[in-house]
Design a protein around this motif. Structure first.
Motif, PDB file in Angstrom:
ATOM      1  N   UNK B 139     -18.417   0.281 -12.681  1.00 18.63           N
ATOM      2  CA  UNK B 139     -18.037  -0.797 -13.608  1.00 18.63           C
ATOM      3  C   UNK B 139     -16.537  -1.056 -13.605  1.00 18.63           C
ATOM      4  N   UNK B 140     -15.915  -0.889 -12.469  1.00 13.47           N
ATOM      5  CA  UNK B 140     -14.476  -1.179 -12.327  1.00 13.47           C
ATOM      6  C   UNK B 140     -14.248  -1.706 -10.916  1.00 13.47           C
ATOM      7  N   UNK B 141     -13.225  -2.552 -10.757  1.00  8.16           N
ATOM      8  CA  UNK B 141     -12.903  -3.043  -9.414  1.00  8.16           C
ATOM      9  C   UNK B 141     -11.886  -2.104  -8.781  1.00  8.16           C
ATOM     10  N   UNK B 142     -12.317  -1.359  -7.784  1.00  6.82           N
ATOM     11  CA  UNK B 142     -11.416  -0.431  -7.109  1.00  6.82           C
ATOM     12  C   UNK B 142     -10.552  -1.216  -6.128  1.00  6.82           C
ATOM     13  N   UNK B 143      -9.227  -1.122  -6.252  1.00  5.19           N
ATOM     14  CA  UNK B 143      -8.367  -1.882  -5.330  1.00  5.19           C
ATOM     15  C   UNK B 143      -8.283  -1.196  -3.963  1.00  5.19           C
ATOM     16  N   UNK B 144      -8.331  -2.027  -2.924  1.00  2.00           N
ATOM     17  CA  UNK B 144      -8.238  -1.506  -1.564  1.00  2.00           C
ATOM     18  C   UNK B 144      -7.296  -2.375  -0.749  1.00  2.00           C
ATOM     19  N   UNK B 145      -6.605  -1.739   0.184  1.00  2.00           N
ATOM     20  CA  UNK B 145      -5.771  -2.469   1.132  1.00  2.00           C
ATOM     21  C   UNK B 145      -6.389  -2.340   2.512  1.00  2.00           C
ATOM     22  N   UNK B 146      -6.262  -3.404   3.285  1.00  2.00           N
ATOM     23  CA  UNK B 146      -6.795  -3.390   4.644  1.00  2.00           C
ATOM     24  C   UNK B 146      -5.702  -2.893   5.589  1.00  2.00           C
ATOM     25  N   UNK B 147      -6.025  -1.845   6.339  1.00  2.00           N
ATOM     26  CA  UNK B 147      -5.054  -1.292   7.287  1.00  2.00           C
ATOM     27  C   UNK B 147      -5.072  -2.136   8.555  1.00  2.00           C
ATOM     28  N   UNK B 148      -3.881  -2.455   9.039  1.00  2.00           N
ATOM     29  CA  UNK B 148      -3.709  -3.230  10.273  1.00  2.00           C
ATOM     30  C   UNK B 148      -3.105  -2.299  11.335  1.00  2.00           C
ATOM     31  N   UNK B 149      -3.601  -2.418  12.542  1.00  2.00           N
ATOM     32  CA  UNK B 149      -3.148  -1.570  13.649  1.00  2.00           C
ATOM     33  C   UNK B 149      -2.038  -2.302  14.396  1.00  2.00           C
ATOM     34  N   UNK B 150      -0.776  -2.060  13.998  1.00  2.00           N
ATOM     35  CA  UNK B 150       0.323  -2.869  14.544  1.00  2.00           C
ATOM     36  C   UNK B 150       0.729  -2.451  15.953  1.00  2.00           C
ATOM     37  N   UNK B 151       0.337  -1.232  16.380  1.00  2.00           N
ATOM     38  CA  UNK B 151       0.847  -0.754  17.672  1.00  2.00           C
ATOM     39  C   UNK B 151      -0.155   0.083  18.468  1.00  2.00           C
ATOM     40  N   UNK B 152      -1.437   0.030  18.085  1.00  2.00           N
ATOM     41  CA  UNK B 152      -2.438   0.776  18.843  1.00  2.00           C
ATOM     42  C   UNK B 152      -2.337   2.269  18.673  1.00  2.00           C
ATOM     43  N   UNK B 153      -1.605   2.689  17.628  1.00  2.00           N
ATOM     44  CA  UNK B 153      -1.274   4.105  17.483  1.00  2.00           C
ATOM     45  C   UNK B 153      -2.430   4.923  16.932  1.00  2.00           C
ATOM     46  N   UNK B 154      -3.211   4.373  16.010  1.00  2.00           N
ATOM     47  CA  UNK B 154      -4.153   5.214  15.272  1.00  2.00           C
ATOM     48  C   UNK B 154      -5.276   4.362  14.694  1.00  2.00           C
ATOM     49  N   UNK B 155      -5.217   4.086  13.400  1.00  2.00           N
ATOM     50  CA  UNK B 155      -6.274   3.350  12.708  1.00  2.00           C
ATOM     51  C   UNK B 155      -5.859   1.902  12.499  1.00  2.00           C
ATOM     52  N   UNK B 156      -6.791   1.127  11.918  1.00  2.00           N
ATOM     53  CA  UNK B 156      -6.460  -0.227  11.506  1.00  2.00           C
ATOM     54  C   UNK B 156      -7.215  -1.289  12.272  1.00  2.00           C
ATOM     55  N   UNK B 157      -7.369  -2.442  11.610  1.00  2.00           N
ATOM     56  CA  UNK B 157      -7.967  -3.602  12.256  1.00  2.00           C
ATOM     57  C   UNK B 157      -6.974  -4.146  13.278  1.00  2.00           C
ATOM     58  N   UNK B 158      -7.458  -4.415  14.479  1.00  2.00           N
ATOM     59  CA  UNK B 158      -6.601  -4.998  15.514  1.00  2.00           C
ATOM     60  C   UNK B 158      -6.183  -6.401  15.061  1.00  2.00           C
ATOM     61  N   UNK B 159      -4.877  -6.713  15.122  1.00  2.00           N
ATOM     62  CA  UNK B 159      -4.405  -8.006  14.585  1.00  2.00           C
ATOM     63  C   UNK B 159      -5.182  -9.210  15.115  1.00  2.00           C
TER      64      UNK B 159
END
Lengths: 392, 392
Positions: B139-159
């Motif tokens: 019953x609460x909105x959990x805030x989330x940020x989307x991770x972006x993969x700026x350099x192919x280093x690790x995690x994140x959505x590919x730009x």
């Protein structure tokens, strides 16, 4: 100086399993551990020498009780913190197997005053004089062993330096207690096959047996002749003249030991439980929450024939996936990938799925954690938790 | 789950100095730390962005209070344990900057119920759906940020994967809270000079600014645009469109950062105090009680132009000896030697003398300890002790 303590508000629930534990965390397969302990104990029993297990690997009272032949010891420790913790649990016979710093002798005297037979190790005249001075000041003879450098690996009196050995021996015999000689075949970790390991073991034996003879021929005592490393303990053919064997990592084993043939991968009792948190599918990466903080920075297999990255990946029952390793790690991220050059397929793991990761080096990986979660065989049930400590 | 606690029986004596501390132990030069904090804070103030320091480096409430701009935050953490410990001390604004595992959302909900604005990070549809489901259940909105993969280093959505970014954004906006986008220029640790660092910083900025624009153009919210790494934080020329910078190791700095020119060696605030316990004079070795257990297994400078071994050796005042490094390390033994190729002379150190060793990687070395012993400048006096914690 500082204690790592269990938080009593978070004791293990009866239903805790590998599927419900918070990740990352440390898993100990007690069946594998028991088998590893039995294997070395049987071997040394058959050779007529006693095992003085090195407790630096586990730093756990629960593991210590299982690996020692009796509650009072004997045992080996790498820090005075270990000596103090194990003494508080009733261990009475310990060697502190790191060259003694003079300023640490006050803590040694304190433990000895409490009835603990704690023995120090040294390889210089300055240390021997410091032990003699502390003995005089405390009104007790502090026992010390002379470290011998059997392979040029680290510390110890060079075997050819008879003058140094005898001079240290005389200072100790006159002003403290000369308990014996000790060595560690650190080079045996490099491997090289069974024949090479037998040579390491024989060189280790000869270095201390010869040193002991030299001391005795000069009229000095040398009741204890101590060797020790897990590879040589498992390969020594003859231990004539040796009174005890120290070994540590044999209790858990790890990928470095498997890489030099001292154990099989499925003997490794320690693993890190991690959860899948993402994928980079075009790169063939599975991302988990098992980074180097939980695995350690140890890359001990990096120089071996088979580089296991930051660890070898297993399913939840502890069966290794073929050629699937933690290829890279950040502080709280592990990157799982197929080993370079292998045509194995990445397992089909979704976000939220869990894996167990076998460590390169059990001592280093265990040190990143404050508790062992104990399982047996392929069961997911966590039987109990054993706390471990760190610090000096 | 488990607490590392001060042992109250061994609080700091008023006369404790670098000459009397038990070794090995961790030393923090608070003058250097304060200077490092001021340097980055002034830089970012001048660029109009806020600093959200990453507390994973220090894991200390005392350091956190000094590095945050206010007692409530903002801050970044790498584990929920950090979030819980800092929340208990009053921090109210945190990003847990490791991709969320669905099973961890219960602890996130618990902290948010206590009034902590804890934000999660993710890069998959599965995680977004799990956050939406947990939001509905709680019953609460959990805030989330989307991770972006700026350099192919690790995690994140590919730009370039606009579809993935928008689909995650829609799930979060509908069922949870889309707080923004976040990236980390992990490749910047490779160095390459000032011009290269400026390129890393600009690539990091563009990756999230573009992603934010894409979300907004689709009618989705994106209030926070977060970048972060110590090298890019110190080199970014333009941060237009960025709302905050995360950085962690800048607070202490280390030899890896010095090796890529982000700091000078005498900016490094962290060191390990160790005692000489022997010599192998014919090899040019000084043996200390500062092994890898106190230094960590991190060999981060091994791939840099200047390999610092397991650390660079300093005198007790914190001045580095020219070309003297910890060339090798065992668990509780460090081997000090002259750097290969140098004609520097080994310092004249006797058994019992002490040195300070600068770490390759502050996050890894600090993690081997449970307390910071705080000194200032070249003084031997230990002002105070700050506990640190580990675990998950």
């Amino acid at each position: 100086m500082y204690l790592t303590m269990f938080d009593p508000s978070t004791r293990l629930a009866a239903t805790t399993t590998l599927d419900t534990l918070e990740t990352p965390c440390l898993i100990l397969d007690a069946d594998r551990m028991d088998r590893n302990i039995t294997r070395l104990r049987n071997r040394l029993d058959g050779m007529g020498v006693s095992l003085r297990p090195h407790l630096k690997t586990a730093k756990s009272i629960d593991v210590a009780r299982r690996v020692m032949s009796a509650p009072e010891g004997p045992a080996t420790v790498s820090t005075l913190k270990e000596a103090e913790k194990f003494a508080a649990d009733g261990v009475r016979d310990m060697i502190y197997a790191v060259g003694i710093a003079p300023a640490k002798l006050a803590r040694v005297v304190e433990l000895r005053s409490e009835g603990v037979d704690l023995v120090v190790v040294l390889d210089t005249l300055e240390q021997a004089q410091a032990v003699a001075a502390a003995s005089r000041d405390a009104g007790m003879r502090i026992p010390a062993m002379i470290e011998i450098d059997c392979d040029g690996h680290r510390s110890g009196v060079v075997p050819a330096d008879h003058a140094q050995l005898l001079e240290i021996g005389k200072i100790l015999a006159a002003g403290a207690e000369l308990r014996g000689v000790l060595t560690h075949a650190g080079d045996s970790y490099k491997g090289g096959g069974v024949a090479e390991q037998k040579r390491y073991a024989e060189a280790e034996r000869l270095a201390v047996v010869d040193a002991g003879r030299l001391l005795r021929d000069a009229g000095l005592p040398c009741p204890v002749v101590s060797v020790g490393s897990t590879p040589t303990a498992h390969h020594a053919k003859d231990l004539t003249g040796v009174t005890e064997v120290r070994a540590g990592v044999f209790v858990f084993f790890d990928l470095v030991m498997a890489g030099i043939g001292i154990c099989q991968v499925d003997d490794i009792a320690l693993s890190v439980l991690a959860t899948v948190i993402g994928h980079q599918r075009e790169k063939g990466w599975i991302i988990t929450d098992g980074g180097w903080m939980s695995l350690s920075r140890d890359r001990g297999t990096g120089k071996q024939a088979v580089d296991q990255g930051y660890g070898l990946v297993c399913d939840l029952e502890g069966n290794a996936y073929l050629d699937i390793i933690v290829a890279d790690a950040n502080q709280e991220h592990g990157i799982i990938a197929v080993r370079p050059g292998s045509d194995a397929r990445l397992p089909d793991l979704a976000v939220g799925d869990r894996v167990r990761i076998l460590p390169n080096h059990a001592c280093a990986t265990a040190a990143q954690h404050s508790v062992y979660h104990v399982v047996r065989g392929g069961s997911h049930a966590v039987e109990t938790c054993w706390p471990r400590f760190g610090g000096w």
